[in-house]
Design a protein around this motif. Structure first.
Motif, mmCIF file in Angstrom:
data_model
loop_
_atom_site.group_PDB
_atom_site.id
_atom_site.type_symbol
_atom_site.label_atom_id
_atom_site.label_comp_id
_atom_site.label_asym_id
_atom_site.label_seq_id
_atom_site.Cartn_x
_atom_site.Cartn_y
_atom_site.Cartn_z
ATOM 1 N N SER A 1 33.017 42.488 52.367
ATOM 2 C CA SER A 1 32.943 43.749 52.292
ATOM 3 C C SER A 1 32.019 44.276 51.198
ATOM 4 N N LEU A 2 31.641 43.359 49.941
ATOM 5 C CA LEU A 2 30.564 43.917 49.512
ATOM 6 C C LEU A 2 29.366 43.809 49.873
ATOM 7 N N LYS A 3 29.168 42.873 50.744
ATOM 8 C CA LYS A 3 27.691 43.093 51.626
ATOM 9 C C LYS A 3 27.591 44.323 52.445
ATOM 10 N N GLN A 4 28.757 44.687 52.673
ATOM 11 C CA GLN A 4 28.995 45.970 53.763
ATOM 12 C C GLN A 4 29.022 47.177 52.795
ATOM 13 N N GLU A 5 28.988 47.203 51.567
ATOM 14 C CA GLU A 5 29.426 48.197 50.544
ATOM 15 C C GLU A 5 30.330 48.981 51.070
ATOM 16 N N ASP A 6 31.361 48.432 51.490
ATOM 17 C CA ASP A 6 32.771 48.876 51.937
ATOM 18 C C ASP A 6 33.743 49.317 50.850
ATOM 19 N N ALA A 7 33.614 50.406 50.077
ATOM 20 C CA ALA A 7 34.621 50.516 48.736
ATOM 21 C C ALA A 7 35.842 50.672 49.209
ATOM 22 N N GLN A 8 36.417 51.378 50.417
ATOM 23 C CA GLN A 8 37.875 51.166 50.641
ATOM 24 C C GLN A 8 38.300 49.842 51.071
ATOM 25 N N ALA A 9 37.496 49.047 51.528
ATOM 26 C CA ALA A 9 37.927 47.594 51.831
ATOM 27 C C ALA A 9 38.138 46.948 50.621
ATOM 28 N N LEU A 10 37.407 47.103 49.594
ATOM 29 C CA LEU A 10 37.345 46.309 48.370
ATOM 30 C C LEU A 10 38.749 46.805 47.580
ATOM 31 N N GLU A 11 38.676 48.165 47.815
ATOM 32 C CA GLU A 11 40.213 48.805 47.023
ATOM 33 C C GLU A 11 41.301 48.066 47.613
ATOM 34 N N LYS A 12 41.284 47.964 49.041
ATOM 35 C CA LYS A 12 42.508 47.359 49.718
ATOM 36 C C LYS A 12 42.643 45.805 49.123
ATOM 37 N N LEU A 13 41.628 45.427 49.216
ATOM 38 C CA LEU A 13 41.576 43.776 48.880
ATOM 39 C C LEU A 13 41.961 43.589 47.553
ATOM 40 N N LYS A 14 42.098 44.452 46.695
ATOM 41 C CA LYS A 14 42.584 44.382 45.200
ATOM 42 C C LYS A 14 41.576 43.582 44.485
ATOM 43 N N VAL A 15 40.285 43.916 44.714
ATOM 44 C CA VAL A 15 39.261 43.001 43.914
ATOM 45 C C VAL A 15 39.484 43.360 42.227
ATOM 46 N N ASN A 16 39.816 44.321 41.868
ATOM 47 C CA ASN A 16 40.256 44.568 40.463
ATOM 48 C C ASN A 16 41.319 43.650 39.848
ATOM 49 N N LEU A 17 42.080 43.168 40.632
ATOM 50 C CA LEU A 17 42.945 41.965 39.962
ATOM 51 C C LEU A 17 42.316 40.878 39.699
ATOM 52 N N CYS A 18 40.911 40.634 40.124
ATOM 53 C CA CYS A 18 40.276 39.324 39.997
ATOM 54 C C CYS A 18 40.037 39.077 38.388
ATOM 55 N N MET A 19 40.406 37.920 37.773
ATOM 56 C CA MET A 19 40.362 37.574 36.611
ATOM 57 C C MET A 19 39.123 36.566 36.414
ATOM 58 N N SER A 20 38.447 36.303 37.203
ATOM 59 C CA SER A 20 37.153 35.497 37.201
ATOM 60 C C SER A 20 37.574 34.110 36.727
ATOM 61 N N CYS A 21 38.477 33.531 37.234
ATOM 62 C CA CYS A 21 39.040 32.336 36.839
ATOM 63 C C CYS A 21 38.243 31.023 37.643
ATOM 64 N N GLY A 22 37.633 31.338 38.787
ATOM 65 C CA GLY A 22 36.890 30.565 39.365
ATOM 66 C C GLY A 22 37.582 29.416 40.304
ATOM 67 N N CYS A 23 38.815 29.472 40.483
ATOM 68 C CA CYS A 23 39.679 28.653 41.381
ATOM 69 C C CYS A 23 38.949 28.624 42.734
ATOM 70 N N CYS A 24 38.712 29.907 43.263
ATOM 71 C CA CYS A 24 38.248 29.979 44.559
ATOM 72 C C CYS A 24 36.952 29.457 44.736
ATOM 73 N N ALA A 25 36.173 29.688 43.825
ATOM 74 C CA ALA A 25 34.831 29.085 44.089
ATOM 75 C C ALA A 25 35.023 27.436 43.878
ATOM 76 N N TYR A 26 35.952 26.962 42.896
ATOM 77 C CA TYR A 26 36.089 25.516 42.688
ATOM 78 C C TYR A 26 36.391 24.758 43.932
ATOM 79 N N VAL A 27 37.196 25.642 44.804
ATOM 80 C CA VAL A 27 37.679 24.794 46.222
ATOM 81 C C VAL A 27 36.855 24.961 47.080
ATOM 82 N N CYS A 28 35.805 25.827 47.216
ATOM 83 C CA CYS A 28 35.118 26.298 48.495
ATOM 84 C C CYS A 28 34.217 25.172 48.825
ATOM 85 N N PRO A 29 34.410 24.509 50.083
ATOM 86 C CA PRO A 29 33.679 23.627 50.668
ATOM 87 C C PRO A 29 32.325 23.956 50.966
ATOM 88 N N ALA A 30 31.962 25.235 51.101
ATOM 89 C CA ALA A 30 30.533 25.872 51.202
ATOM 90 C C ALA A 30 29.846 26.063 49.910
#
Ligand code: SF4
Ligand code: SF4
Length: 437
Positions: free
Chosen positions: A386-415
């Protein structure tokens, strides 16, 4: 829908608590310290001294008239050499007071235990002490302890989870100063009229759990809560849920759930300040990583350069490729070893080439591991799209503001997608979008 509808996720990370049993060593006063006027979340301070001034330990040298800020005191005695511009590791420019030390550590005449007999006195004392969250967040404590709904706050959660690999500074606080921690907890509870306190400690620190429990007097409304050793147990919303079962909803503060959270070293410092009146002028930190010759827990005057601290730890056994301020999950890479230790700096980690390789990103395979790892069940892969598409509405729905930058997602990502950066950019994008609107 509750934020914590399902059990909190998180990830298992290697503990690497190599310095767990290393008692804290006092580092000798360095030849020079550099005290940035921004060592906290909020407004920077303005220097109250100028080149040529003589300063003493604990003397107020920086202050601000802004609500969200924290006073800065000299950590040494000596002479101010210059006030210079300093760019911190996050790229923020601030002023910095550079002091040549005289090695005498003369205490300032201003130092005296505060007279405290009321909530107002207590909050004033915490403000005067210059305390900020010592666990890493750097939020000014006097602001945190003074929420807008004090009558609805009944619980103190003391954060001793220390879930980042390598860091053992809070564990040492627990083992070396448990009675100071408990006295600090009692003072906070007394002056803020709190009914109960929970000390959250991960279950990979059984000695700390047992020791702390052994010092709690039966009938005291203080409980030690063992937490599963998993990252990020120490994140504010996570530890509140794990110790009290209460949920801090999106857009809320812990006080809205009736809770105040303090790091264990912060609460111990409150006790120390009430007894001595010496403001926050030194910091215990863990020095570790594959490039460090003699990993240690060390207490250093604030403003000591990373280089001086690392030299005190024997220097490097291998050329460092990456030096972090903080842990490997949320720490910030520094661009210079002249970086000074600041209030919320709980570790210096230096890694050699083999441990500091940045993996190559490949395409997302839509495996969903990032979403399963996220403590808040966010969907980082969708946020990235959604960021690539600059879709603010989608980002709001995805509640990105809750993200605390803990890095768990990046840590497990196989890609090996750099999901933390895309989350942070998405939050920035939403802020800019809201400002435009
Ligand atoms: S974990 Fe990585 S590869 Fe899997 S869905 Fe998330 S971003 Fe894509
Ligand atoms: S960095 Fe943000 S999206 Fe990723 S796991 Fe942590 S909270 Fe969730």
């Amino acid at each position: 829908m509750s934020l914590f509808k399902r059990a909190l996720s998180g990830v298992k990370v290697p503990h690497c608590k190599n310095t767990q049993e290393s008692a804290t060593v006092e580092m000798p006063v360095p030849a020079q310290v550099a005290l940035p006027m921004l060592q906290h979340m909020g407004a920077p301070c303005k220097p109250l001294v100028k080149a040529g001034d003589h300063v003493k330990v604990g003397q107020l040298i920086g202050d601000s008239d802004q609500f969200l800020s924290a006073k800065i005191h000299s950590s040494v005695s000596g002479d101010v050499v210059k006030i210079e511009d300093y760019i911190n590791p996050t790229g923020v420019r601030t002023q910095c007071v550079v002091i040549k030390t005289n090695g005498l550590q003369e205490p300032s005449e201003e130092i005296a235990p505060p007279v405290v007999s009321s909530r107002e006195d207590f909050l004033k004392a915490v403000k005067e002490s210059g305390l900020v969250g010592l666990g890493g967040a750097g939020f000014p404590t006097a602001v945190k302890l003074n929420p807008k709904n004090p009558d609805q706050v009944d619980t103190l959660v003391v954060n001793c989870a220390e879930c980042e690999p390598y860091i053992t500074a809070d564990y040492r606080e627990c083992m070396e100063n448990a009675s100071g921690v408990l006295d600090g907890i009692k003072a906070v509870m007394k002056y803020l009229n709190l009914k109960q306190a929970y000390i959250g400690i991960e279950d990979n620190k059984p000695r700390a759990i047992e020791y702390m429990r052994s010092l709690i007097i039966s009938g005291d409304p203080i409980q030690v809560v063992p937490l599963k050793a998993k990252y990020p147990q120490g994140a504010e919303k996570v530890i509140i849920y794990e110790t009290t079962g209460r949920v801090v909803m999106e857009g809320q503060l812990p006080a809205d759930a009736g809770v105040l959270v303090m790091n264990i070293s912060s609460v111990a410092f409150v006790n120390q300040y009430l007894r001595t009146g010496m403001p926050l002028v030194s910091k215990r930190l863990t020095v570790d990583g594959s490039a460090v010759k003699e990993p240690k827990n060390v207490r250093v005057p604030l403003g000591t350069s990373f280089e001086d601290v690392l030299n005190f730890c024997g220097g490097f056994k291998e050329e460092p490729r990456k030096v972090l301020m903080g842990g490997p999950m949320m720490g910030i890479a520094v661009y210079s070893l002249q970086t000074p230790v600041i209030k919320n700096n709980n570790a210096i980690l230096a890694f050699a080439e083999a441990q500091a390789v940045t993996p190559e990103e490949t395409a997302c395979i839509r495996c969903g591991r990032c979403a399963r790892a996220c403590p808040f069940h966010l969907m980082p892969a969708s946020i990235e799209r959604s960021l690539k598409q600059e879709d603010a509405q989608a980002l709001e729905k995805l509640k990105v503001n809750l993200c605390m930058s803990c890095g768990c997602c990046a840590y497990v990502c196989p890609a090996k997608r750099d999901l933390v950066t895309s989350n942070n950019m998405a939050k920035k994008f939403l802020r800019a979008h809201a400002a435009k609107k």
